[in-house]
Enzyme design. Sequence first.
Site, PDB file in Angstrom:
ATOM      1  N   SER A   8      -1.104  40.844  30.383  1.00 48.10           N
ATOM      2  CA  SER A   8      -2.001  40.735  31.541  1.00 48.10           C
ATOM      3  C   SER A   8      -1.532  39.586  32.417  1.00 48.10           C
ATOM      4  O   SER A   8      -1.347  38.461  31.939  1.00 48.10           O
ATOM      5  CB  SER A   8      -3.418  40.469  31.060  1.00 48.10           C
ATOM      6  OG  SER A   8      -4.180  39.951  32.131  1.00 48.10           O
ATOM      7  N   HIS A  31       0.032  44.550  32.932  1.00 44.27           N
ATOM      8  CA  HIS A  31      -1.396  44.891  32.963  1.00 44.27           C
ATOM      9  C   HIS A  31      -2.042  44.119  34.103  1.00 44.27           C
ATOM     10  O   HIS A  31      -2.021  42.878  34.120  1.00 44.27           O
ATOM     11  CB  HIS A  31      -2.007  44.510  31.613  1.00 44.27           C
ATOM     12  CG  HIS A  31      -3.464  44.772  31.463  1.00 44.27           C
ATOM     13  ND1 HIS A  31      -3.969  45.956  30.959  1.00 44.27           N
ATOM     14  CD2 HIS A  31      -4.544  43.995  31.712  1.00 44.27           C
ATOM     15  CE1 HIS A  31      -5.285  45.899  30.904  1.00 44.27           C
ATOM     16  NE2 HIS A  31      -5.668  44.713  31.354  1.00 44.27           N
ATOM     17  N   ASP A  33      -5.424  43.307  36.168  1.00 42.79           N
ATOM     18  CA  ASP A  33      -6.876  43.349  36.075  1.00 42.79           C
ATOM     19  C   ASP A  33      -7.518  43.303  37.452  1.00 42.79           C
ATOM     20  O   ASP A  33      -7.405  42.298  38.153  1.00 42.79           O
ATOM     21  CB  ASP A  33      -7.378  42.154  35.245  1.00 42.79           C
ATOM     22  CG  ASP A  33      -6.992  42.279  33.776  1.00 42.79           C
ATOM     23  OD1 ASP A  33      -7.426  43.253  33.148  1.00 42.79           O
ATOM     24  OD2 ASP A  33      -6.254  41.402  33.281  1.00 42.79           O
ATOM     25  N   MET A  35     -10.873  43.108  39.422  1.00 42.80           N
ATOM     26  CA  MET A  35     -12.290  42.747  39.221  1.00 42.80           C
ATOM     27  C   MET A  35     -12.962  42.603  40.577  1.00 42.80           C
ATOM     28  O   MET A  35     -12.397  42.006  41.495  1.00 42.80           O
ATOM     29  CB  MET A  35     -12.388  41.423  38.468  1.00 42.80           C
ATOM     30  CG  MET A  35     -11.631  41.413  37.154  1.00 42.80           C
ATOM     31  SD  MET A  35     -11.980  39.883  36.260  1.00 42.80           S
ATOM     32  CE  MET A  35     -10.806  40.005  34.910  1.00 42.80           C
ATOM     33  N   MET A  66     -11.995  46.873  36.550  1.00 42.09           N
ATOM     34  CA  MET A  66     -13.323  46.400  36.155  1.00 42.09           C
ATOM     35  C   MET A  66     -14.146  46.336  37.430  1.00 42.09           C
ATOM     36  O   MET A  66     -14.420  45.254  37.969  1.00 42.09           O
ATOM     37  CB  MET A  66     -13.209  45.030  35.471  1.00 42.09           C
ATOM     38  CG  MET A  66     -12.661  45.150  34.053  1.00 42.09           C
ATOM     39  SD  MET A  66     -11.984  43.604  33.450  1.00 42.09           S
ATOM     40  CE  MET A  66     -10.341  43.700  34.169  1.00 42.09           C
ATOM     41  N   MET A 135     -12.305  46.995  24.555  1.00 44.99           N
ATOM     42  CA  MET A 135     -12.338  45.587  24.960  1.00 44.99           C
ATOM     43  C   MET A 135     -12.689  44.719  23.758  1.00 44.99           C
ATOM     44  O   MET A 135     -13.687  44.976  23.080  1.00 44.99           O
ATOM     45  CB  MET A 135     -13.392  45.356  26.058  1.00 44.99           C
ATOM     46  CG  MET A 135     -13.063  45.930  27.421  1.00 44.99           C
ATOM     47  SD  MET A 135     -11.558  45.304  28.191  1.00 44.99           S
ATOM     48  CE  MET A 135     -11.809  43.529  28.188  1.00 44.99           C
TER      49      MET A 135
HETATM   50  C1  DX5 Z   1     -10.372  40.345  30.623  1.00 42.14           C
HETATM   51  C2  DX5 Z   1      -9.125  41.091  31.024  1.00 42.14           C
HETATM   52  C3  DX5 Z   1      -7.956  40.821  30.169  1.00 42.14           C
HETATM   53  C4  DX5 Z   1      -7.546  39.372  30.114  1.00 42.14           C
HETATM   54  C5  DX5 Z   1      -6.919  39.124  28.796  1.00 42.14           C
HETATM   55  O1  DX5 Z   1     -11.478  40.927  31.209  1.00 42.14           O
HETATM   56  O2  DX5 Z   1      -9.347  42.494  30.994  1.00 42.14           O
HETATM   57  O3  DX5 Z   1      -6.863  41.669  30.491  1.00 42.14           O
HETATM   58  O4  DX5 Z   1      -6.641  39.002  31.098  1.00 42.14           O
HETATM   59  O5  DX5 Z   1      -6.644  37.779  28.673  1.00 42.14           O
HETATM   60  P1  DX5 Z   1      -6.495  37.080  27.255  1.00 42.14           P
HETATM   61  O6  DX5 Z   1      -5.349  37.739  26.564  1.00 42.14           O
HETATM   62  O7  DX5 Z   1      -6.270  35.669  27.591  1.00 42.14           O
HETATM   63  O8  DX5 Z   1      -7.790  37.320  26.507  1.00 42.14           O
HETATM   64 ZN    ZN Z   2      -7.586  43.836  31.189  1.00 40.70          ZN
END
Ligand code: DX5
Ligand code: ZN
Length: 220
Positions: A8, A31, A33, A35, A66, A135
Site C-alpha cells: 500500500s 495497492h 487506497d 478514501m 473506501m 480487512m
Molecule cells: C487501511 C488501508 C490499508 C493501509 C495498510 O484502511 O486500506 O491499505 O494502508 O497499512 P498498514 O500495512 O500500515 O496497516
Molecule cells: Zn487498502
Amino acid sequence: MKPTISPSILNCDISDLAGELHKIRNADFAHVDIMDNHFVPNLTWGLPVVEAVIARDILPVDCHLMIEDPDRWAPAYAEAGAASVTFHAEAAKAPLRLAGEIHRLGAKVGLGLKPDTDIHDYEDLLSYFDMILVMTVEPGFGGQPFLHSQMNKIRRVREAAKRSGVEIAIQVDGGVNRKTIEIAADAGADVFVAGSAVFKAEDAYEEVDELRRIAAAHVH
Ligand code: DX5
Ligand code: ZN
C-alpha cells in the site's frame, strides 16, 4: 498457490511517488487506497492520482475504494486501466451489477469486508468476484495493529469457495508484517497488502522479497 504482494502506498513519500513505486518494483501490484472522508474518516486521493500511477507503468494498480456510492464512482477506475478494483460490501447498492460492469471494463473485481461484516451474507456471491478483501484493521489509516479476530473469516471464505467450486483470491489488508503475514497465509489468504511494513523498512525492495519468501512457505 503463490503469494501475491501488493504494497500500500498510503504512507509512502507522496512527494516522490514515482521513486517510491520504483522501490517496490519487485511487487505484484501497487495497492492504492482511495478514501472519501465519508465511508472512512480519512481523505486520500482519487482518479487523477490513480491515472498518474498507471501512466508511470511501473506496477499494475490494485485500487481499494473506501468510498460511498462505489456504484457511481468505481467503474471509472477500471476504465482508467486499474488491474483490479475492490469496492466495499457495506457501501455498494448493487454489488453484482457493479462487479459485472467492472469486469466488462476489463479489470478484476474485489469485494471488501470491514472487520464487523460477516461473510455469511456474501457466501453465495463469491463466483461474481475475483477476490475477497478481508480487512484486518478498521479501514481508514495505516499503521494499526493486525486484528487476529479476522482469521476465522478468512477460513470461512476459503471453505465456502471450496464448497462451491469457486476459485477466489483472499486479500488481507491492515497490520500485515513479517509476523502476521504468516498467520494470514496459514488461515488461507494469498494476497497480502502491507503499507508501513514495506515503506518503514530500511529497504522496501528487500522487504517485499522477504514478505514474499515468508508467505510462500505458508500459503496453501
Ligand atoms: C487501511 C488501508 C490499508 C493501509 C495498510 O484502511 O486500506 O491499505 O494502508 O497499512 P498498514 O500495512 O500500515 O496497516
Ligand atoms: Zn487498502
